[in-house]
Design a protein around this motif. Structure first.
Motif: not given
Lengths: 170, 170, 170
Positions: A93-104, A139-151
């Protein structure tokens, strides 16, 4: 065990738990640190963690390119610890990368990881609503990342006072 | 049961749970309050807790010298509640006492406590990273104190909405 | 199953879990949204949730008069989701309504609910003590509301990274 997510608060014993789980595996050990040496406080924390885990771990620093580091490090004879997804997300987020793409990309890697991977992440969502927009977004991004990885992880644990509670049993 | 740590968020029912556990024990009851009567809000909270627990508890106030209070109060025929480690830690830091030394003394006491002790503490680490250095330092110290105490307690519970979840089974 | 409380942090999967539980029930579906369309951020969140749950849910907006909405919506052939108690509490406090009276009315309703009700609420108490008085007051009120509702619900779950941990088993 292929993939494990360890979630918890600050100083709840997440990193130690990851080391303990890795210690049960007869494998080479790689530690991927996502912290960036941005200031003295963070550098001290990185060094304390490095001391704690001892010389049997090879250390890779990957503040942004976590998935590439995982692709290089992971293998059937190696256990890889990722510590932690929270700092990684903060860097993205600090370096304005694509969080959704990295997460996927991370989720896709974990689905077919060639060896055991243990990921550490923070629960940051159980305080009051942050007053700052960026705080809420993180906070929202962290929660969504945790859910995606946990899944996609085979096992999820929640740390309380140094002890793991089973969230998703192996 | 010798030693129990009850961890949880604000108003999660920690104190009530401690009273409930103590009520199961056929013993004299001592309540060690670590709150300091620093302002009207805190004084009101102290008095509400005192009312809640009723006259069967002897109350000792120990904002700093918790371990000495425990040594005096604890015995085979007495159950002692400590409420709570979070305020105690805050007091130690506020008055610049040696947190590590006090924490080690508490752990040493708990290892050989002569009677049942029930300790209440807060989980404070699952919000966003505090922006202030002191906030981060307190959060880290609280997490480490909880881990150290949990490691030597026979039982650890995590409170959610008034109900205990077992972290370390008795 | 009559009444279920789902507690968790931000983006921990609470709403999705409520939808999943409702999906197991052979019943009409009503969704009571307590959010107020106060700004663009909140309106976007409301619309995202509405899209997520699909057209099989009738939606009722009840930022303040939750208990009246429940009395109208609840019935033996209908499952009602309340999402969420945290926004409702925030609205009650913002508009200076009597929180204790509304809370007591909700508890009274839940004790004899004519059909299944699934309530979503936030855990907000495990960060640092808020510096602002209003923050502390909200945090305390949320903790007390969660305890009061949990006490009368048949089942309570705590969400971590999208997975439910059983707090009070059904």
């Amino acid at each position: 065990m292929r993939t494990t997510l360890i979630v918890g608060g600050a100083r709840s014993g997440k990193s130690r738990r990851a080391l303990e789980l890795a210690g049960h595996l007869p494998a080479e050990r790689v530690f991927i640190a996502t912290a960036e040496r941005s200031d003295a406080e963070m550098a001290a924390r990185i060094e304390r963690h490095r001391r704690d885990r001892g010389p049997e771990f090879a250390t890779v620093e990957a503040p942004i390119d976590l998935v590439e580091a995982l692709e290089t490090a992971s293998g059937p004879d190696r256990v890889v610890i990722v510590d932690c997804l929270t700092l990684w997300l903060g860097n993205l987020m600090h370096y304005e990368r694509d969080v959704d793409a990295h997460s996927a990309a991370l989720v896709a890697f974990l689905k077919t990881a060639p060896g055991p991977v243990i990921l550490v992440s923070n629960e940051v969502g159980t305080g009051l609503v942050p007053t700052a927009y960026l705080g809420r977004a993180f906070r929202d991004a962290q929660g969504e990342l945790n859910q995606a990885v946990a899944a996609v992880c085979e096992c999820v644990e929640f740390m309380v006072a140094g002890f793991p509670m089973v969230v998703k049993p192996r």
